[in-house]
Each structure stands twice: as structure tokens, then as C-alpha cells.
Design a protein around this motif. Structure first.
Motif, PDB file in Angstrom:
ATOM      1  N   GLU A  47      -9.073  40.503   2.861  1.00  0.00           N
ATOM      2  CA  GLU A  47     -10.084  40.454   1.692  1.00  0.00           C
ATOM      3  C   GLU A  47      -9.498  41.579   0.572  1.00  0.00           C
ATOM      4  O   GLU A  47      -9.445  41.108  -0.554  1.00  0.00           O
ATOM      5  N   LEU A  50      -6.115  40.603  -1.022  1.00  0.00           N
ATOM      6  CA  LEU A  50      -6.309  39.400  -2.161  1.00  0.00           C
ATOM      7  C   LEU A  50      -7.323  40.020  -3.191  1.00  0.00           C
ATOM      8  O   LEU A  50      -6.910  39.758  -4.396  1.00  0.00           O
ATOM      9  N   ALA A  51      -8.195  40.930  -3.058  1.00  0.00           N
ATOM     10  CA  ALA A  51      -8.815  41.547  -3.948  1.00  0.00           C
ATOM     11  C   ALA A  51      -8.106  42.385  -4.966  1.00  0.00           C
ATOM     12  O   ALA A  51      -8.255  42.653  -6.227  1.00  0.00           O
ATOM     13  N   GLU A  54      -6.083  40.243  -7.181  1.00  0.00           N
ATOM     14  CA  GLU A  54      -6.838  39.910  -8.198  1.00  0.00           C
ATOM     15  C   GLU A  54      -6.967  40.834  -9.538  1.00  0.00           C
ATOM     16  O   GLU A  54      -6.945  40.564 -10.631  1.00  0.00           O
ATOM     17  N   ASP A  57      -4.363  41.138 -11.666  1.00  0.00           N
ATOM     18  CA  ASP A  57      -3.710  39.800 -12.169  1.00  0.00           C
ATOM     19  C   ASP A  57      -2.476  39.419 -11.495  1.00  0.00           C
ATOM     20  O   ASP A  57      -1.546  38.912 -12.279  1.00  0.00           O
ATOM     21  N   ARG A  58      -2.144  39.586 -10.203  1.00  0.00           N
ATOM     22  CA  ARG A  58      -0.896  39.131  -9.378  1.00  0.00           C
ATOM     23  C   ARG A  58      -1.283  38.151  -8.351  1.00  0.00           C
ATOM     24  O   ARG A  58      -0.628  38.406  -7.315  1.00  0.00           O
ATOM     25  N   THR A  59      -2.165  37.180  -8.634  1.00  0.00           N
ATOM     26  CA  THR A  59      -2.514  36.273  -7.438  1.00  0.00           C
ATOM     27  C   THR A  59      -1.230  35.479  -7.186  1.00  0.00           C
ATOM     28  O   THR A  59      -1.373  34.433  -6.390  1.00  0.00           O
ATOM     29  N   PRO A  96     -12.553  42.862  -7.981  1.00  0.00           N
ATOM     30  CA  PRO A  96     -13.176  41.303  -8.172  1.00  0.00           C
ATOM     31  C   PRO A  96     -13.309  40.971  -6.653  1.00  0.00           C
ATOM     32  O   PRO A  96     -12.485  41.341  -5.862  1.00  0.00           O
ATOM     33  N   ASP A  97     -14.146  39.840  -6.617  1.00  0.00           N
ATOM     34  CA  ASP A  97     -14.193  39.009  -5.601  1.00  0.00           C
ATOM     35  C   ASP A  97     -12.695  38.031  -5.495  1.00  0.00           C
ATOM     36  O   ASP A  97     -12.408  37.624  -6.838  1.00  0.00           O
ATOM     37  N   PRO A  98     -11.985  37.859  -4.640  1.00  0.00           N
ATOM     38  CA  PRO A  98     -10.726  37.163  -4.577  1.00  0.00           C
ATOM     39  C   PRO A  98     -11.080  35.705  -5.020  1.00  0.00           C
ATOM     40  O   PRO A  98     -11.967  34.959  -4.452  1.00  0.00           O
ATOM     41  N   SER A  99     -10.401  35.008  -5.786  1.00  0.00           N
ATOM     42  CA  SER A  99     -10.344  33.570  -6.325  1.00  0.00           C
ATOM     43  C   SER A  99      -9.444  32.905  -5.573  1.00  0.00           C
ATOM     44  O   SER A  99      -9.387  31.629  -5.639  1.00  0.00           O
ATOM     45  N   THR A 100      -8.434  33.569  -4.961  1.00  0.00           N
ATOM     46  CA  THR A 100      -7.566  32.768  -4.283  1.00  0.00           C
ATOM     47  C   THR A 100      -7.751  32.753  -2.670  1.00  0.00           C
ATOM     48  O   THR A 100      -8.339  33.997  -2.284  1.00  0.00           O
TER      49      THR A 100
END
Length: 311
Positions: A47, A50-51, A54, A57-59, A96-100
Motif C-alpha cells: 500500500e 502504491l500511495a 500516486e 503521479d507515476r501510477t 493519497p490513498d492508492p487508486s491503482t
């Protein structure tokens, strides 16, 4: 300088700085992150990875979740150093919480896939416990020959350990895995001999403060490290071991020597210790390269310039 880089990480705040350094360097393509337990649980390290992606901005960078426990031992974590969940609470609150989500492949399979795709253009930087790398080598014994270099963050060759008098944390947590990678992986070992002297000065920390969300997160990470158990050694600075590994890959601050090394797996008080055959008493051919000297000023310059690129 490598073209393509795979980071095997257990974020962990040192890992966060290492990932950010790699993302801040335009000459390196980060082909993915593989996560491993260590500083905290595998769920938390994944997590956090991933965060972090995020946040900057490198998802587009894939993340593969890996081993949740050592090969043979019980899991020992370092939340007492890195904070609950692997990062300080104020740092996690800023992310941020991960979106991916993670890719479908297990980290071990992902490492092998990337090695087959990129060959010797790929460098693997294993800056957590070595479990994923050891398992990947078990499934694909030719892995070390397929890739350019395998870097390990761990070991204490001529200095003392940071989790026991003789062992560094990453090697202690999974001594069997570390031993396998050292025996068969011909790694470049970047250990406490060079990571501890190359700590970042307080002025570097303050240089990021009040420079937007990214700068504040970097400053908070460095401030937290200065207040932790390593702070006494760092004299008010911040020991950021994984960042030194990335500096070794992205620049030229570290001097390596080809030597023969074993990792103690006996389970006793020296479990996880790096046995450095400095005088050749074993009469064995070198099986790795170890970092024994560092240009501190150059190392600090590389760390800070690559972080600055993202501010």
C-alpha cells in the motif's frame, strides 16, 4: 548508469527516498516495484508503494506484491524505526490513498518476467530483505546472468550491525535468502560501512521544507529519521541507507571491491552477519562486490539532486 531499473522494496521511509530518486532521474526507466515484507507487513509495504507512486503521479509504474514472510524464520519488522505501518503518521497522512492496484503476477514471477524482457539492460536494486530475489533465483537459476547487476542493501563488513552487534536488518530478517543471493547472485553489496557515513545533513532537510507537498514530505521523512535510533550516529542528520544504494547506481560515489563473503544462517547471535574474508583465509574466488568506501560529498549531491528534480 543503468537504463532500466527494478526496485525490490519494503517501504519503509528509506525505500521511499530510493524510489523517488529513481523517478527523479530522466536517464533511468523504472520498470516496476516489487514489494517484500520487512520494515512492516507485506500489505503495508505494498500500500505504501502504491500511495507513493500516486503521490508523484507515476501510477504507470507497475507494482507486484511479493513475499509475506522470510524463507525460514519468523517475521521481524522495523516499525519501531519507520513508524506504524512502515512510514511516520504525518507522512502517510500526506500521501493519497492508492487508486491503482498491483499487477496480477506475484513479485517473484514479475522479477523473472522483467529479467527476460530487458536482459542485461536491467539492474535490480533489492533494498529490503532478499526473499523475493532468492525465490526468483530458485525458479530461474540463470537470473544473475540474465540481468546487468543485482544490488543488495545490507551487510556490515567492517562495522557493527544495526539490529544485532553483527547483522544489518535486511540480512537478519531473512538470513537464508541473503545467503542464497550472496552465494549465487554475484551481487553488489552496499552495506552499513558506506550508508552510515553518508548521512544527510540537517541543512538538506530544511532545504526541502515549505517547498510544496513533495518538499514537505521529503523534509518530514528526513526529520523523522534524525529523531529515531540512528540519530545519535547521524549527529543530527538523517541516515538514509537505501538512498545510498540508488546513489551508487545513478552516480559514482562508492568504491567496490571483489571479495568472498558468506552470510551466517546458524540462527545464533551472529545470524545474518556478513562474514567478509578480507585476508583470503578461505582461499575462495570472489563471489560478490562489496562497498567499502564512499565519497560522502558526492553521495549527498547525487541523493539531493535526484530528489530536487521532483520538487
Amino acid at each position: 548508469m543503468t537504463d532500466k531499473l527494478l526496485l525490490d522494496v519494503d517501504p519503509g521511509i528509506d525505500d521511499a527516498l530510493a524510489v523517488l530518486m529513481a523517478l527523479g532521474n530522466d536517464d533511468v526507466e523504472v520498470v516496476g516495484l516489487s514489494t517484500v515484507m520487512g520494515n512492516t507487513t507485506i500489505e503495508n509495504t505494498t500500500e505504501n508503494a502504491l500511495a507513493l507512486l500516486e503521490f508523484v503521479d507515476r501510477t504507470d509504474v507497475p507494482v507486484a506484491q511479493g513475499a509475506s514472510r522470510p524463507l525460514a524464520d519468523d517475521l521481524v519488522m522495523a516499525e519501531y524505526i519507520h513508524g506504524p505501518g512502515g512510514v511516520p503518521e504525518n507522512v502517510r497522512a500526506a500521501l493519497p490513498d492508492p487508486s491503482t492496484d498491483t499487477v496480477d503476477s506475484h513479485a517473484v514471477d514479475f522479477i523473472i518476467e522483467q529479467a527476460r524482457e530487458h536482459g542485461d539492460d536491467l539492474t535490480i536494486a533489492a533494498v529490503g530483505p532478499q526473499t523475493n530475489i532468492a525465490l526468483a533465483m530458485a525458479l530461474e537459476p540463470e537470473l544473475p546472468e540474465m540481468v546487468g547487476d543485482i544490488y543488495q542493501m545490507g551487510g556490515a563488513l567492517k562495522t557493527t550491525g544495526n539490529v544485532t552487534p553483527q547483522a544489518s536488518f535486511n540480512f537478519y530478517v531473512d538470513a537464508a535468502a541473503a545467503a542464497r543471493v550472496v552465494q549465487d547472485g554475484r551481487p553488489k553489496i552496499v552495506g552499513l560501512d558506506v550508508t552510515e557515513p553518508a548521512y544527510l545533513l540537517p541543512a538538506a532537510r530544511e532545504g526541502f521544507r515549505n517547498r510544496g507537498a513533495f518538499g514537505d514530505v521529503v523534509a518530514d521523512i528526513l526529520e523523522y529519521k534524525a529523531q529515531g535510533p540512528d540519530g545519535v550516529v547521524a549527529e543530527g542528520g538523517s541516515i538514509t541507507s537505501d538512498a545510498v544504494v540508488l546513489a551508487s547506481i545513478l552516480g559514482d560515489p562508492v568504491t567496490f571491491e571483489e571479495v568472498y563473503v558468506e552470510v551466517d544462517t546458524t540462527g545464533g547471535p551472529s545470524n545474518g552477519a556478513t562474514i567478509y574474508d578480507e585476508h583470503g583465509v578461505y582461499e575462495q574466488s570472489p563471489n560478490c562486490e562489496v562497498a567499502l568506501d564512499v565519497d560522502v560529498d558526492r553521495c549527498r549531491e547525487i541523493v539531493l539532486s535526484n530528489l530536487e528534480a521532483l520538487v
